[in-house]
Design a protein around this motif. Structure first.
Motif, PDB file in Angstrom:
ATOM      1  N   VAL A  12       0.852  -1.190   0.000  1.00 33.00           N
ATOM      2  CA  VAL A  12       0.000   0.000   0.000  1.00 33.00           C
ATOM      3  C   VAL A  12       0.885   1.236   0.000  1.00 33.00           C
ATOM      4  N   TYR A  14       0.749   5.650  -0.234  1.00 31.26           N
ATOM      5  CA  TYR A  14      -0.073   6.863  -0.183  1.00 31.26           C
ATOM      6  C   TYR A  14       0.641   7.950  -0.968  1.00 31.26           C
ATOM      7  N   ALA A  23       3.424   2.368   2.823  1.00 33.90           N
ATOM      8  CA  ALA A  23       2.919   1.989   4.149  1.00 33.90           C
ATOM      9  C   ALA A  23       3.008   0.489   4.384  1.00 33.90           C
ATOM     10  N   GLY A  46       2.074   0.628   9.902  1.00 41.69           N
ATOM     11  CA  GLY A  46       1.205   0.167   8.810  1.00 41.69           C
ATOM     12  C   GLY A  46      -0.002  -0.640   9.258  1.00 41.69           C
ATOM     13  N   SER A  49      -3.311   0.674   7.878  1.00 44.55           N
ATOM     14  CA  SER A  49      -3.337   0.464   6.427  1.00 44.55           C
ATOM     15  C   SER A  49      -3.728  -0.972   6.114  1.00 44.55           C
ATOM     16  N   LEU A  58      -9.551   1.568   2.107  1.00 45.75           N
ATOM     17  CA  LEU A  58      -8.404   2.480   1.942  1.00 45.75           C
ATOM     18  C   LEU A  58      -8.881   3.811   1.348  1.00 45.75           C
ATOM     19  N   ALA A  62      -4.676   6.332  -1.588  1.00 44.40           N
ATOM     20  CA  ALA A  62      -3.887   5.099  -1.442  1.00 44.40           C
ATOM     21  C   ALA A  62      -3.981   4.243  -2.691  1.00 44.40           C
TER      22      ALA A  62
END
Ligand SMILES: Nc1ncnc2c1ncn2[C@@H]1O[C@H](COP(=O)(O)OP(=O)(O)OP(=O)(O)O)[C@@H](O)[C@H]1O
Ligand SMILES: [Mg+2]
Length: 261
Positions: A12, A14, A23, A46, A49, A58, A62
């Motif tokens: 993931v 951002y 993340a 994280g 996330s 999310l 993201a």
């Protein structure tokens, strides 16, 4: 144990302006039906996330990569129905101008297709299950204590009988005594219903009281994962040892952890 969820290679990122934060850097994780897993790690590791990615929640900034499979479900999971999410601050997710009973009933109405009357009856039952007095059904969020609001959040999350309950730091906005009550409540509900639990915490002691398995995250990667008793008694990673040391009581005993070690 029948697998409910399998995650492989989950990343993931951002984006905000020109900068990018990674993340999660390739997470592999599986969860059995009815299994209770705690994700622990310091702030920014994280955890949220991961919880949000599993729930499909999310934010827009993201981007996710990797695979999340749900072999335990016939169809892709529906949020609220197959997956219930308990947030850190229930005040932020409750509607301030709607009674809490009506909000729980609405979740049941929408996700289970119940009539209004049956949904209200279910809300009454759910209030009993989370040990909230029925008199509070007609109250508004601001009229409840933090602990009571979190009970409402939990009632809403389990209203549709999800296969998985995700709780992201469900107690960190509460004082210590209320924290313990909420953890016991989650523990009891998970045992009663057989739903799986993914609980996020920075507190390994709290995690140890509810989880069969602990996953330790650092900088978006899993540094250690295993049975709770094993991780607590024989942590392999220095980072896990540091998290454990941080919750030793002043007299040197492991406090809450003792029973599980
Ligand atoms: N919406 C966002 N936009 C940009 N960066 C984000 C966003 N959400 C999280 N991050 C970043 O991603 C990383 C992981 O954050 P995440 O919220 O998953 O951590 P966490 O382990 O839940 O931390 P905490 O214990 O503080 O809740 C951090 O570096 C964080 O700053
Ligand atoms: Mg978080």
């Amino acid at each position: 144990m029948k697998p409910l969820l399998g995650i492989s290679g989950l990343r993931v990122r951002y984006r905000s302006g020109v900068s990018e934060v990674e993340a999660l850097r390739g997470i592999d994780l599986s969860l059995g039906a009815g299994e209770r897993v705690a994700v622990i790690g310091e702030s920014g590791s994280g955890k949220s996330s991961l919880a949000l990615a599993v729930a499909g929640l999310l934010p827009r900034e993201a981007t996710g990569e990797g695979i999340i499979r749900w072999p335990g479900l016939a169809e892709p999971p529906r949020n609220g129905k197959d997956v219930g999410f308990v947030f850190q601050d229930p005040g932020g997710t409750l509607d301030p101008v709607m009674s809490v009973g009506a909000q729980v009933a609405e979740v049941a109405e929408v996700n289970l297709g119940l009539s209004r009357r049956r949904a209200v009856a279910l809300a009454v039952e759910l209030f009993e299950r989370v040990r909230l007095p029925g008199a509070l059904l007609k109250s508004y969020p601001h009229q409840l204590s933090g602990g009571q609001r979190q009970r409402v959040g939990i009632a809403a999350a389990i209203a549709a009988g999800p296969a998985l309950l995700i709780a992201d730091e469900p107690t960190s906005a509460l004082d210590t005594i209320v924290q313990a009550e909420i953890v016991r409540l989650i523990d009891r509900l998970v045992r009663e219903t057989g739903m799986a639990l993914l609980i996020v915490s920075h507190d390994i002691a709290l995690a140890a009281t509810v989880a069969d398995r602990i996953v330790v995250l650092k900088d978006g990667a899993v540094v250690e994962a295993g049975e709770t008793a094993e991780i607590v008694a024989r942590p392999k990673a220095d980072y896990t040892r540091a998290l454990l040391a941080a919750c030793l009581t002043l007299d040197g005993s492991a406090g809450v952890l003792e029973g599980r070690a």
